[in-house]
Scaffold this active site. Structure first.
Site, PDB file in Angstrom:
ATOM      1  N   CYS A   1       0.866  -1.158  -0.057  1.00 24.01           N
ATOM      2  CA  CYS A   1       0.052   0.094   0.113  1.00 24.01           C
ATOM      3  C   CYS A   1       0.862   1.346   0.128  1.00 24.01           C
ATOM      4  O   CYS A   1       0.531   2.086  -0.657  1.00 24.01           O
ATOM      5  CB  CYS A   1      -1.160   0.064   1.241  1.00 24.01           C
TER       6      CYS A   1
ATOM      7  N   ARG B   1       6.825 -11.257   5.222  1.00 29.79           N
ATOM      8  CA  ARG B   1       6.702 -11.013   6.737  1.00 29.79           C
ATOM      9  C   ARG B   1       7.068 -12.168   7.247  1.00 29.79           C
ATOM     10  O   ARG B   1       7.048 -13.484   7.073  1.00 29.79           O
ATOM     11  CB  ARG B   1       4.912 -11.117   6.670  1.00 29.79           C
TER      12      ARG B   1
ATOM     13  N   GLN C   1       0.527 -10.985  -2.893  1.00 31.14           N
ATOM     14  CA  GLN C   1      -0.869 -10.528  -2.582  1.00 31.14           C
ATOM     15  C   GLN C   1      -1.543 -10.082  -3.872  1.00 31.14           C
ATOM     16  O   GLN C   1      -0.710  -9.312  -5.104  1.00 31.14           O
ATOM     17  CB  GLN C   1      -0.983  -9.135  -1.765  1.00 31.14           C
TER      18      GLN C   1
ATOM     19  N   ASP D   1      -3.354  -7.821  -5.153  1.00 30.56           N
ATOM     20  CA  ASP D   1      -3.433  -6.699  -4.092  1.00 30.56           C
ATOM     21  C   ASP D   1      -4.127  -5.376  -5.061  1.00 30.56           C
ATOM     22  O   ASP D   1      -3.974  -5.383  -6.289  1.00 30.56           O
ATOM     23  CB  ASP D   1      -2.192  -5.873  -3.670  1.00 30.56           C
TER      24      ASP D   1
ATOM     25  N   HIS E   1      -5.547  -1.260  -4.682  1.00 31.10           N
ATOM     26  CA  HIS E   1      -6.109  -0.159  -3.780  1.00 31.10           C
ATOM     27  C   HIS E   1      -6.876   0.890  -4.593  1.00 31.10           C
ATOM     28  O   HIS E   1      -6.450   1.434  -5.680  1.00 31.10           O
ATOM     29  CB  HIS E   1      -4.614   0.615  -3.167  1.00 31.10           C
TER      30      HIS E   1
ATOM     31  N   LYS F   1     -14.697  -3.637   7.240  1.00 32.58           N
ATOM     32  CA  LYS F   1     -14.097  -4.597   6.204  1.00 32.58           C
ATOM     33  C   LYS F   1     -15.233  -5.444   5.841  1.00 32.58           C
ATOM     34  O   LYS F   1     -16.086  -5.892   6.665  1.00 32.58           O
ATOM     35  CB  LYS F   1     -12.823  -5.341   6.426  1.00 32.58           C
TER      36      LYS F   1
ATOM     37  N   HIS G   1      -8.482  -1.064   0.638  1.00 28.75           N
ATOM     38  CA  HIS G   1      -7.593  -2.313   0.154  1.00 28.75           C
ATOM     39  C   HIS G   1      -8.538  -3.349  -0.209  1.00 28.75           C
ATOM     40  O   HIS G   1      -9.369  -3.590   0.353  1.00 28.75           O
ATOM     41  CB  HIS G   1      -6.819  -2.768   1.440  1.00 28.75           C
TER      42      HIS G   1
END
Length: 613
Positions: A303, A332, A350, A352, A354, A434, A480
């Site tokens: 992000c 991670r 991810q 991902d 945004h 979320k 996200h």
RNA sequence: GCCGGCGUAGCACAGUGGUAGUGCAGUCGAUUCGUAAUCGACAGGUCGUCGGUUCAAUCCCGACCGCCGGCUCCA
């Protein structure tokens, strides 16, 4: 031609049915759940009774019923072995045969304390201390065994028709790492032997589908282990599947108005200090590395980079919404004991994106994501889903007004999309509400895949703004979202969902052409090269081996189609097709078969336009 | 990270205080054989790593690494 055979469908249906019977609480009547729980709880007591009988110095912890069975925790001088388990199970069965009445007895606090002090059960005494003053204390007695318990139970040990001990492991007292470690014995119990047998068969099926086993057998991936625990090596076949999946992902995201970006794998630590990740999550981040006196950090999230791209490219409300997508690999730190195949790793990708938008666009954007989720995840046959809306947790940032607005927008998006959902109060992330979506796989297991999170925090931290139509500076809202969550984990789930038999469009090798004898090689070569021109992932097996041998190998590699050529096929310009499911079609005309496969080999959304021929 | 189990050839597994085997896979040879295994030969391992005990360790002990089952955690 590539359809799933009746037998396979029947097996799958059976599996789903038996899974639903004991795994999906919603499909069971509340009454049945309660009675099964009582049964299992009584089985747990009987387990403890058996252990105390065989190993009197063992001290008991807690022993509840769980979703799939029950467990009981013990402190004992040595670990329980599989042989112990067998002894204990036999003892339990003998206790069941004696049909001991299970009797509920209310006791005073003093009596309870006296009882468990005499029995030398420190954990029970600790539990008693945790019971509120005004609450009634009860014990349940069966034979010589007494347990602190609020019940309910079946009325006699004789009412436990089917029980099985499964495994041992360790668990902390009350789940706290600082507490002593106890030994946990797991088991399960059912109303009938038939249901127990169903359960055990299902467990076998789960093992058969284990992605770590299939991943090795099919040559899909491996983990680095000694060279790096929790890091994944994608072997060529697994990589091919990933490529197909990512290609489809990109095509669908393009169609939904996303713009694909690439961002670095590391950046200066300051970036994560500014984003707040360092403060909140540094325990889950790799240690920073120092270069030229500056600390750099491996990215745990994409992000902040997408935010920097937003800043580069957006000034006006006219630029909004902007949807930035990336298959971004993040790193991670996960504690070593938590790593598990592809499901839990230290480096993962991810899927991902945004979305930065105006508050009034929020609901519509969420709707767009929800539609994309169903389209994308549904392509893999995941259609049965449960949707959760998580609201404001206790510890959170942002104004009440924002939380209300955002939660309302999520709710509206769900309702307008006609999606029913459950509310998880207080389960939102600290920076916003979320939506989480769990999907059910081919054998009925639920996997949390998609998540859509509203974020008030990051736009603030990076002071993101745009100009509205009056020229005033406004703060965008950030969303996200991930559909698969992690490409690695999703791949693992897919392996298990398909049991390694990927559908034709996804299979790394779609067709294998095999010859009966050497004289058929030239024709087979021609078929192979035609296929490759059409974009089919085909390989040839022209070895001097019997056809049964070649078929067996292809079958074990779970290749969707085998095209066999021998004398008859060569003479008549035909092929014989055998599917992985065992269906056979002899002597299909070559040209029409090629045309057919050239369409079926693509995901439906990606079939190339025919050029008029 | 914690508790317990485990680590022998590419894979699945035997085995022993005196430096190791079986099956499949692999390589080579023969076989040209129509839908889940053709036959034969050969080759392959510092027994996870490091240290200790011992005349001698793959085996016993310790540490570390990794895997498995749980616990814990999961932005």
């Amino acid at each position: 031609m590539c359809g799933t055979s009746g037998a396979v469908i029947q097996i799958l249906t059976e599996l789903v049915r038996m899974t639903e019977r004991y795994m999906d609480p919603k499909s069971m009547a509340e009454k049945d759940i309660q009675s099964l729980k009582a049964l299992r709880h009584s089985a747990a007591h009987t387990l403890a009774q058996a252990v105390k009988k065989l190993y009197p110095s063992a001290q008991v912890g807690i022993g509840p019923a769980t979703e799939e069975g029950f467990y009981y925790d013990f402190r004992y001088e040595r670990p329980f072995t599989p042989e112990d388990l067998e002894r204990i199970e036999n003892e339990m069965k003998s206790l069941i045969r004696s049909s001991l009445p299970i009797v509920r007895k209310p006791v005073s606090r003093g009596e309870a304390e006296k009882l468990f002090r005499e029995k030398n059960e420190p954990f029970k005494l600790e539990l008693i201390q945790g019971i509120p003053e005004e609450a009634e204390i009860t014990v349940y007695e069966q034979g010589e065994f007494v347990d602190l318990c609020r019940g309910p139970h079946v009325s006699s040990t004789g009412e436990i028709p089917a029980v099985r001990l499964l495994s041992t492991s360790s668990a902390y007292w009350k789940g706290m790492e600082s507490n002593p470690s106890l030994q946990r014995i797991y088991g399960t119990a059912f109303h009938s032997e038939a249901e127990l047998a169903d359960y055990l068969r299902h467990q076998e099926e789960v093992q058969r589908r284990d992605h770590r086993k299939l991943g090795r057998e099919l040559g899909l991936f491996r983990t680095l282990d000694e060279k790096g625990a929790g890091l994944v090596l994608w072997l060529p076949k697994g990589s091919q599947i990933r490529r197909t999946l990512e290609d489809l992902w990109k095509v669908l995201h393009d169609r939904h108005g996303y713009r694909y970006v690439y961002t670095p794998h590391i950046a200066r630590l300051d970036l994560w200090m500014q984003s707040g990740h360092w403060d909140y999550y540094q325990d889950s981040m790799f240690r920073p590395m120092e270069t030229e006196g500056t600390a750099y950090e491996l990215k745990p999230m994409n992000c902040p980079f997408h935010i920097l791209i937003f800043r580069e490219s957006v000034q006006s409300y006219r630029d909004l919404p902007i949807r930035l997508s990336e298959l971004g690999t993040v790193y991670r730190y996960e504690r070593s004991g938590t790593l598990h195949g592809l499901m839990r790793v230290r480096g993962f990708t991810q899927d991902d994106a945004h979305i930065f938008c105006k508050p009034e666009d929020l609901s519509g954007e969420i709707r767009n994501v929800l539609a994309l989720v169903d389209q994308m995840v549904g392509r893999f046959g995941f259609t049965d889903r449960t949707v959760y809306l998580s609201t404001r947790p206790e510890k959170s940032v942002g104004t009440d007004e924002n939380w209300e607005m955002a939660t309302g927008a999520l709710r509206m998006a769900l309702e307008e999309s006609g999606i029913s959902y459950e509310v998880d109060p207080g389960e939102g992330v600290f920076y916003g509400p979320k939506i989480d979506i769990k999907f059910h796989d081919a054998i009925g297991r639920a996997w949390q895949l998609s998540t859509i999170q509203v974020d008030f925090n990051l736009p603030e931290k990076f002071d993101l703004t745009y100009r509205n139509d009056s020229g005033e500076s406004r703060r965008p809202i950030m969303i996200h979202r991930a559909l698969f969550g992690s490409v690695e984990r999703f791949f693992g789930i897919l392996i298990e969902h398909y049991a390694g038999a990927f559908p034709l469009w996804l299979a790394p090798e779609q067709v294998r052409i095999m010859t009966i004898a050497d004289r058929h090689i030239p024709y087979a070569q021609k078929v192979l090269s035609r296929m490759k021109d059409l974009g089919v992932r085909a390989e040839g097996d022209f070895r001097n081996e019997k056809i049964g041998f070649k078929v067996r190998e292809a079958q074990m590699e779970k290749i969707p189609e085998m095209w066999v050529v021998g004398d008859r096929e060569v003479e008549e310009n035909r092929v014989s097709v055998r599917t992985r499911e065992g269906e056979k079609k002899d002597l299909c005309p070559l040209e029409s078969s090629l045309q057919d496969i050239s369409v079926r080999c693509w995901p439906p959304e990606m079939v190339p336009r025919s050029n008029g021929s």
